[in-house]
Design an enzyme around this catalytic site. Structure first.
Site, PDB file in Angstrom:
ATOM      1  N   MET A 179       0.752  -1.161   0.074  1.00 24.13           N
ATOM      2  CA  MET A 179       0.071  -0.072  -0.062  1.00 24.13           C
ATOM      3  C   MET A 179       0.991   1.375   0.032  1.00 24.13           C
ATOM      4  O   MET A 179       2.068   1.196  -0.244  1.00 24.13           O
ATOM      5  CB  MET A 179      -0.989  -0.059   1.045  1.00 24.13           C
ATOM      6  CG  MET A 179      -1.631  -1.429   1.371  1.00 24.13           C
ATOM      7  SD  MET A 179      -2.589  -1.632   0.205  1.00 24.13           S
ATOM      8  CE  MET A 179      -2.995  -3.467   0.362  1.00 24.13           C
ATOM      9  N   CYS A 180       0.494   2.376   0.464  1.00 23.30           N
ATOM     10  CA  CYS A 180       0.947   3.615   0.300  1.00 23.30           C
ATOM     11  C   CYS A 180       0.797   4.333   1.559  1.00 23.30           C
ATOM     12  O   CYS A 180       0.048   4.138   2.420  1.00 23.30           O
ATOM     13  CB  CYS A 180       0.489   4.113  -1.130  1.00 23.30           C
ATOM     14  SG  CYS A 180       0.102   3.332  -2.379  1.00 23.30           S
ATOM     15  N   ARG A 181       1.388   5.424   1.614  1.00 23.39           N
ATOM     16  CA  ARG A 181       1.155   6.575   2.677  1.00 23.39           C
ATOM     17  C   ARG A 181       0.920   7.866   1.926  1.00 23.39           C
ATOM     18  O   ARG A 181       1.499   8.151   0.875  1.00 23.39           O
ATOM     19  CB  ARG A 181       2.440   6.734   3.289  1.00 23.39           C
ATOM     20  CG  ARG A 181       3.026   5.372   4.032  1.00 23.39           C
ATOM     21  CD  ARG A 181       2.179   5.055   5.495  1.00 23.39           C
ATOM     22  NE  ARG A 181       0.866   4.408   5.012  1.00 23.39           N
ATOM     23  CZ  ARG A 181       0.073   4.015   6.029  1.00 23.39           C
ATOM     24  NH1 ARG A 181       0.254   4.394   7.383  1.00 23.39           N
ATOM     25  NH2 ARG A 181      -1.350   3.461   5.937  1.00 23.39           N
TER      26      ARG A 181
ATOM     27  N   ILE B  21       3.679   8.495  -1.265  1.00 25.71           N
ATOM     28  CA  ILE B  21       4.755   7.597  -1.651  1.00 25.71           C
ATOM     29  C   ILE B  21       4.086   6.324  -1.650  1.00 25.71           C
ATOM     30  O   ILE B  21       2.964   5.691  -1.013  1.00 25.71           O
ATOM     31  CB  ILE B  21       5.686   7.599  -0.193  1.00 25.71           C
ATOM     32  CG1 ILE B  21       4.856   7.176   1.181  1.00 25.71           C
ATOM     33  CG2 ILE B  21       6.639   8.579  -0.035  1.00 25.71           C
ATOM     34  CD1 ILE B  21       5.879   7.267   2.370  1.00 25.71           C
TER      35      ILE B  21
ATOM     36  N   ASN C 136      -4.757   5.336  -1.100  1.00 24.85           N
ATOM     37  CA  ASN C 136      -3.775   4.227  -0.639  1.00 24.85           C
ATOM     38  C   ASN C 136      -4.975   2.998  -0.345  1.00 24.85           C
ATOM     39  O   ASN C 136      -5.916   3.278   0.324  1.00 24.85           O
ATOM     40  CB  ASN C 136      -3.609   4.864   0.918  1.00 24.85           C
ATOM     41  CG  ASN C 136      -2.984   3.490   1.631  1.00 24.85           C
ATOM     42  OD1 ASN C 136      -2.475   2.624   1.188  1.00 24.85           O
ATOM     43  ND2 ASN C 136      -3.065   3.621   3.052  1.00 24.85           N
TER      44      ASN C 136
END
Lengths: 280, 280, 280, 280
Positions: free
Chosen positions: B1-3, B86, B112
């Site tokens: 996943m992401c931030r 990110i 995300n």
């Protein structure tokens, strides 16, 4: 536009193929003589058949003339069947997934030219792609959509027929959207055994395409020319532009034809797009 | 996943936002505390509103912790509205066109989470996108398709309603293909004036999401904390995980809600996907 | 710091070596168990001996876990001697010329660790490099300077002696500049026939290093373990951390030793830096 | 070789400077008219003075014509003092640390040309660099070594004198190694207030260099030319080749001179390298 080469014959070191000729593909990446653009610096790709039926592909967004990894790989890899392509983008992003050759299973595909006004027709073309195949598209080029259309129309079973249907569909779709000359193309595709190369454009003025002539004749004619030795008699090259100035070594592929290379045998047949209605 | 983080308030130097906090987004790119992955090294992006109504976007496939150009840009650019993201890829290629935030006109979008079994549902989702918008899709992520769905459903007119319809369509499509929990998401979108942030997942266990609390209260509570000075009272942050350990500075955004930030005003409303039938 | 592996033995597909083990080097690039950093995402490199005495090298600034070209190359290339390295930069830029392994002629070199306070000692170290060799340095790392020092001290003639002199010079130079523990290292170097691996640090607490144990014994012990079949008895691996949990398969290389691998023979000798004075 | 521009004057949007002129630097990256190479595709860089005395630098190994981040940054950033450079490598690797402009503190430096037979003289040149400065060198180009020589000789105190000594040292060192014409250069350097541009070569046939003529005169002469409006009278450009065909807008900088630009004032002085002996 782009430049490409399709090699088949005795196993050759990729370096000999991509770097050593006088007008090599790497030279063409900076100084193409016959391309629509002199600079083909928007990425490149190489596909080569080695240990598996599925070929390896090495693709990068760097200009080919700068890529050190391409040079390293080329000095180590031997292959009897190589596709190589240098890209001059017609608008889609410079990213690895937009570099040719495209691959699916043991098939490779590369394209010089474009589907005109692609943004107008993209959705209609994509809708025609087999829903099973559709999610495998990774990039955003017209060339990859064209490949998946051909796959959907049975590329694996009968490449000339599948490409004829794909081009017919592209032309029909383009004209429906008011595009006068929907496609410009030289295309090469292979399953690792046979190579098919197509030269066609809706306007009848297609990008340049050449094939090599008989190696054994050339060898007799030029006994002092080292590059010709070590190549088997069935070696064949199909190229966007000649790799050197050797007189008699290259012959133009005629307009609106499909060239088939299987071992040392080469056949040239007329190529006519097949309109969708006729296909149904 | 992401931030990700979404900032709005007094013009801030991007460096202060992205690099200086103790648990900054750049720190999280290597050592996320609350992410599904600790490493978010598959590219990043920043969108910032500056001289035009259309924001600038800077996106790269390098890990954020290594990108020198991001640091340079961050030390020079001031903005009162910033989106930063990110990426930890869930499978689609690491290429610039797959980095968030995505942009269309003055709108930004970042996500995300994921659309589960995206390869199964991609074609059906893409078919639902407005044909006028479709050719503008450049990458191959689920997140960009989700953005274009929301745009097709009227994001510009009513963001919560458009996102509700997009999620409803994604869930309906996924379930039709046998996907149990079709979507997992925290999403932020903005037109440069208002930010909408959504926290939702089909399984009711959504990725973490926090918003900052009132700056003026914090400033009284921590008179010696320099970061809080220089920020106007209407400054607000929405983040995947807190940027530091300041007690009382962060509050969790509840499950299945939409948070709206306009100036210093923040509203939290329930978020319920709208099934396509109901939408019709 | 970094992680690396040095393989010698029967020709192996790079994919089997770099991707397939449970705790493969590519896995370690994101989740190292024993490294000073869990993430080794600042580039990588592979050196492999193939058709020439000069090995090929493939180096990239992307995280290894993302690099599609590495995977393609790995699935095609076979080699009986492979060096591979994943990098966690200690400050110098993430650029191809800073990725290990470094190469000169038929020699490869890779390093995990650092020369401490390199900015203080760099000039003095560089001055000691053979002026003929100096201009070939392309990057800016301590590790490459270390390699060129060893080359200058006769790496090609007597690797353990050359490395001992290089380390002696580095320690003497560091101490002269007030650096308490000037060097931390595990190093591997090869000429394509023999591999030398060093484990040493000024403080006597060196980074982890392991070598594989006898393959034939393992094969008897684990008759059902497929990875062990197809490898010749003289196959040896030296690694920063074990590639899997097979009990008895790995043995730690002792502190302050040099391990020599030639065919199936392995020797471990004490390693003591040679101070410059003694060397004169 | 390379192409560059140095701008000073009223704050300008980088996009107007780098993209909009008919023969803009981005156009020149693919189709230079007067360069030693038509293609300058081996990276680029921009330095701009903004919020701090230390300028921002954005450098990339991609061809400038492809870089989307350059376009984004250019559309957002305003600056009254800009250096921009497109690179055609003369051999050193294409990596960010080899892209111009180079920066130290508030100083920028860029170079078109080369130090001939750099591998022969590199070590001797590097030895002359101030040991305090030496460890800050990050790349491997002749141009960066040239910059650090000039810094070592007092660039900050008296740029023309420092460059004269650096060139004198380079020529003396080259000749000692048998290089007939050791240097070919157009160089620009600035501290953010004044720009110095040098045109010189050992052989007296230097790369092209031009400066803009008085903006107010041009404005009277071409009342309908929009680009000239909005620029203050003290705006000045120094460029490798003219950015357009406006008659009278560009004047060649003479051979062996140093051009100083401070506000609207421009001075041209003879430039003579200062041999090391004389310098002592």
């Amino acid at each position: 536009m782009c430049r490409w080469l399709a090699y088949s014959g005795s196993p050759v070191c990729l370096e000999d193929l991509l770097y050593k000729p006088q007008n090599s593909l790497v030279v063409q990446s900076k100084h193409s003589r016959m391309g629509a653009e002199t600079t083909n610096g928007d990425g490149f790709g190489v596909g080569w058949y080695g240990r598996h039926t599925v070929p390896g592909i090495f693709r990068s967004t760097e200009p080919a003339w700068n890529d050190r990894n391409l040079r390293e790989l080329s000095s180590q890899a031997l292959s009897g069947r190589v596709f190589a392509h240098i890209r001059a983008s017609t608008g889609s992003p410079v990213q690895q997934s937009n570099c040719h050759p495209f691959r699916r299973g043991e098939w490779l595909w590369m394209h010089n030219g474009l589907i005109r006004d692609f943004h107008l027709v993209k959705r209609d073309l994509v809708l025609e792609i087999d829903p099973e195949l559709y999610p495998e598209i990774e990039g955003s080029t017209d060339s990859e959509v064209f490949f998946y259309l051909a796959l959907s129309y049975g590329l694996a079973a009968d490449p000339p027929a599948a490409v004829a249907r794909a081009v017919g569909h592209i032309e029909e779709t383009g004209r429906r959207h008011g595009v006068e000359h929907p496609i410009q193309m030289t295309v090469a595709t292979t399953d690792g055994v046979t190579t098919w190369a197509f030269r066609y454009s809706s306007e009848g003025q297609s990008r340049s395409l050449f094939h090599s002539t008989d190696i054994s004749t050339l060898r007799e004619q030029y006994p002092d020319y080292p590059l010709l030795h070590g190549l088997s008699d069935d070696t064949r090259l199909v190229v966007s532009e000649p790799l050197g100035d050797l007189h008699g070594a290259w012959r133009e592929v005629p307009e609106s034809t499909c060239l088939t290379v299987r071992g040392g045998q080469m056949d040239i047949a007329d190529f006519t797009p097949k309109a969708p209605r006729a296909a149904a």
